[in-house]
Design a protein around this motif. Sequence first.
Motif, PDB file in Angstrom:
ATOM      1  N   ILE A   1      31.239  31.179  58.764  1.00  0.00           N
ATOM      2  CA  ILE A   1      30.620  31.463  57.740  1.00  0.00           C
ATOM      3  C   ILE A   1      31.251  32.596  56.882  1.00  0.00           C
ATOM      4  O   ILE A   1      32.060  33.655  57.067  1.00  0.00           O
ATOM      5  CB  ILE A   1      29.019  32.079  57.875  1.00  0.00           C
ATOM      6  CG1 ILE A   1      28.289  32.202  56.694  1.00  0.00           C
ATOM      7  CG2 ILE A   1      28.957  33.535  58.725  1.00  0.00           C
ATOM      8  CD1 ILE A   1      27.379  30.881  56.795  1.00  0.00           C
ATOM      9  N   GLY A   2      31.350  32.523  55.395  1.00  0.00           N
ATOM     10  CA  GLY A   2      31.921  33.335  54.268  1.00  0.00           C
ATOM     11  C   GLY A   2      31.295  33.631  53.028  1.00  0.00           C
ATOM     12  O   GLY A   2      30.289  32.746  52.816  1.00  0.00           O
TER      13      GLY A   2
ATOM     14  N   ASP B   1      36.886  33.034  59.487  1.00  0.00           N
ATOM     15  CA  ASP B   1      35.823  33.275  60.388  1.00  0.00           C
ATOM     16  C   ASP B   1      35.730  32.335  61.377  1.00  0.00           C
ATOM     17  O   ASP B   1      35.558  32.768  62.735  1.00  0.00           O
ATOM     18  CB  ASP B   1      34.370  33.608  59.735  1.00  0.00           C
ATOM     19  CG  ASP B   1      33.235  33.963  60.821  1.00  0.00           C
ATOM     20  OD1 ASP B   1      33.510  34.814  61.433  1.00  0.00           O
ATOM     21  OD2 ASP B   1      32.185  33.283  60.718  1.00  0.00           O
ATOM     22  N   ALA B   2      35.704  30.966  61.230  1.00  0.00           N
ATOM     23  CA  ALA B   2      35.930  29.786  62.159  1.00  0.00           C
ATOM     24  C   ALA B   2      37.240  29.897  63.050  1.00  0.00           C
ATOM     25  O   ALA B   2      37.203  29.106  63.856  1.00  0.00           O
ATOM     26  CB  ALA B   2      35.669  28.531  61.272  1.00  0.00           C
ATOM     27  N   GLY B   3      38.311  30.287  62.329  1.00  0.00           N
ATOM     28  CA  GLY B   3      39.326  30.125  63.128  1.00  0.00           C
ATOM     29  C   GLY B   3      40.257  28.857  63.119  1.00  0.00           C
ATOM     30  O   GLY B   3      40.815  28.529  63.974  1.00  0.00           O
TER      31      GLY B   3
ATOM     32  N   LYS C   1      33.803  14.985  62.026  1.00  0.00           N
ATOM     33  CA  LYS C   1      33.695  16.366  63.057  1.00  0.00           C
ATOM     34  C   LYS C   1      33.624  17.523  62.168  1.00  0.00           C
ATOM     35  O   LYS C   1      32.830  18.490  63.110  1.00  0.00           O
ATOM     36  CB  LYS C   1      34.902  16.066  64.199  1.00  0.00           C
ATOM     37  CG  LYS C   1      34.618  14.779  65.008  1.00  0.00           C
ATOM     38  CD  LYS C   1      35.442  15.120  66.136  1.00  0.00           C
ATOM     39  CE  LYS C   1      35.559  13.821  67.148  1.00  0.00           C
ATOM     40  NZ  LYS C   1      36.040  12.703  66.600  1.00  0.00           N
ATOM     41  N   THR C   2      34.430  17.678  61.237  1.00  0.00           N
ATOM     42  CA  THR C   2      34.581  19.091  60.701  1.00  0.00           C
ATOM     43  C   THR C   2      34.324  19.110  59.316  1.00  0.00           C
ATOM     44  O   THR C   2      35.027  18.392  58.557  1.00  0.00           O
ATOM     45  CB  THR C   2      35.954  19.689  61.089  1.00  0.00           C
ATOM     46  OG1 THR C   2      36.189  19.521  62.469  1.00  0.00           O
ATOM     47  CG2 THR C   2      36.000  21.354  60.659  1.00  0.00           C
ATOM     48  N   ALA C   3      33.192  19.898  58.694  1.00  0.00           N
ATOM     49  CA  ALA C   3      32.762  19.947  57.397  1.00  0.00           C
ATOM     50  C   ALA C   3      32.817  21.384  56.999  1.00  0.00           C
ATOM     51  O   ALA C   3      32.886  22.479  57.676  1.00  0.00           O
ATOM     52  CB  ALA C   3      31.618  19.258  57.279  1.00  0.00           C
ATOM     53  N   LEU C   4      33.042  21.485  55.416  1.00  0.00           N
ATOM     54  CA  LEU C   4      32.919  22.718  54.910  1.00  0.00           C
ATOM     55  C   LEU C   4      32.003  22.523  53.694  1.00  0.00           C
ATOM     56  O   LEU C   4      31.965  21.718  52.790  1.00  0.00           O
ATOM     57  CB  LEU C   4      34.425  23.051  54.157  1.00  0.00           C
ATOM     58  CG  LEU C   4      34.206  24.377  53.183  1.00  0.00           C
ATOM     59  CD1 LEU C   4      34.074  25.637  54.079  1.00  0.00           C
ATOM     60  CD2 LEU C   4      35.675  24.478  52.541  1.00  0.00           C
ATOM     61  N   ILE C   5      30.807  23.342  53.698  1.00  0.00           N
ATOM     62  CA  ILE C   5      29.738  23.230  52.625  1.00  0.00           C
ATOM     63  C   ILE C   5      29.502  24.789  52.085  1.00  0.00           C
ATOM     64  O   ILE C   5      29.502  25.489  52.717  1.00  0.00           O
ATOM     65  CB  ILE C   5      28.314  22.904  53.334  1.00  0.00           C
ATOM     66  CG1 ILE C   5      27.903  23.745  54.590  1.00  0.00           C
ATOM     67  CG2 ILE C   5      28.271  21.274  53.862  1.00  0.00           C
ATOM     68  CD1 ILE C   5      26.498  23.165  55.262  1.00  0.00           C
TER      69      ILE C   5
ATOM     70  N   ALA D   1      29.619  30.069  51.994  1.00  0.00           N
ATOM     71  CA  ALA D   1      30.276  28.623  52.636  1.00  0.00           C
ATOM     72  C   ALA D   1      30.253  28.775  54.152  1.00  0.00           C
ATOM     73  O   ALA D   1      30.131  30.034  54.785  1.00  0.00           O
ATOM     74  CB  ALA D   1      31.798  28.786  52.258  1.00  0.00           C
ATOM     75  N   ALA D   2      30.111  27.582  54.600  1.00  0.00           N
ATOM     76  CA  ALA D   2      30.004  27.621  56.351  1.00  0.00           C
ATOM     77  C   ALA D   2      30.803  26.657  56.609  1.00  0.00           C
ATOM     78  O   ALA D   2      30.801  25.221  55.998  1.00  0.00           O
ATOM     79  CB  ALA D   2      28.494  27.235  56.654  1.00  0.00           C
ATOM     80  N   VAL D   3      31.551  26.778  57.521  1.00  0.00           N
ATOM     81  CA  VAL D   3      32.173  25.542  58.474  1.00  0.00           C
ATOM     82  C   VAL D   3      31.291  25.017  59.511  1.00  0.00           C
ATOM     83  O   VAL D   3      30.843  25.712  60.126  1.00  0.00           O
ATOM     84  CB  VAL D   3      33.638  26.141  58.889  1.00  0.00           C
ATOM     85  CG1 VAL D   3      34.368  25.112  59.884  1.00  0.00           C
ATOM     86  CG2 VAL D   3      34.537  26.598  58.015  1.00  0.00           C
TER      87      VAL D   3
END
Length: 320
Positions: free
Chosen positions: A8-9, A64-66, A131-135, A162-164
């Motif tokens: 998260i950022g 943050d998600a690395g 499988k992997t999204a950025l919102i 933003a959230a991964v």
Amino acid sequence: MTARIIGIGAYAPDQVVTNQDLTKFLDTNDAWIRERTGIGARHVSTSEGTSALATEAAKRAIADAGISPEEIEIVIVATSSPDRAFPSAAADVQGAIGAKHAVAFDITAACSGFIYALHIVQGFIQAGIYKTALIIGAYTLSKVLDWTDRSSCILFGDGAGAAVVRADETGVVKTLVGSDGTKNDVLYCQARSLENCLTGGKPELGFMQMDGQEVFKFAVKKVPEIVNAILEETGTDREAVQHYLLHQANIRILEAASRRLKVPMDKIPVNIERYGNTSAASIPILLDEMHRDGRLKRGDTLVMAGFGAGLTWGAALMTW
Ligand code: ACO
């Protein structure tokens, strides 16, 4: 599989405009704004657009998600104040962060946008498509506010969150969204006129118009309604939820929700004093603050709920 927030950022422009600053050009005062809204200051962008705010928040969420940006398969930006009519803000972000394998598009659901974006990626993840999204919720509402209208301009601020999101065994338990287009005149902002300039029309950009009391009535009814619905539909006890993250529009709406839901205010985090209403960015900005200061613990149960122009609303129940 379900959607889980793994990073998260957030980002807000440097310039802070206090209530006192507004009194220099507006017939208002700090006491009125604080008492009616809970707002003390807001961030206002003078040089950065919505895409720049969204990009910075995205970079922080990815760090943050690395993960590597190349792992992201879909980028959704929830905004109603993009820098340009097209291409989308999501395309700007995708290019800027190097998410070269991702599809990118914007959605318009006003202040419910972050929940709508989560709802969309949850569907893609459950269907096994991504499988992997950025919102991202990103807004520079300061650019569409009528700064002579004291009943609306005092409410809003600029920012992005933003959230991964990644497919996992635990995470989102349920999302619930809705719309009522018959109330599309309660809160709106006219876009560029669609009149053809060749036939004499003059393109004009409009300012936000709001019937504040109608929005207020809608919010104090709808927020408890959707929170109760999502608790009921997931068979979750209200006491089992550690945090209720509600869209930061007005402290009185949050307090009314607390009374109606019989949930104490210490479970309803508030940061509106420093940001104002940042629309779809408000919930992820709050998530980011709580993640960084340690209030959010892995395994916590969260309810998020938003409402906004459309009218739109949405809620999500998830394990952090
Ligand atoms: N400073 C001083 N006085 C003011 C101000 C101000 N900034 N704004 C309005 N007033 C005055 C009004 O002129 C009115 O004066 P009058 O009695 O002499 O006519 C008086 O204060 C009361 O005005 P109301 O509009 O009745 O005030 P209310 O208590 O309803 O508060 C507010 C107004 C804060 C806008 C409230 O209705 C509200 O928060 N509504 C929800 C808005 C919202 O959340 N919008 C975002 C939705 S999310 C999205 O999609 C973007």
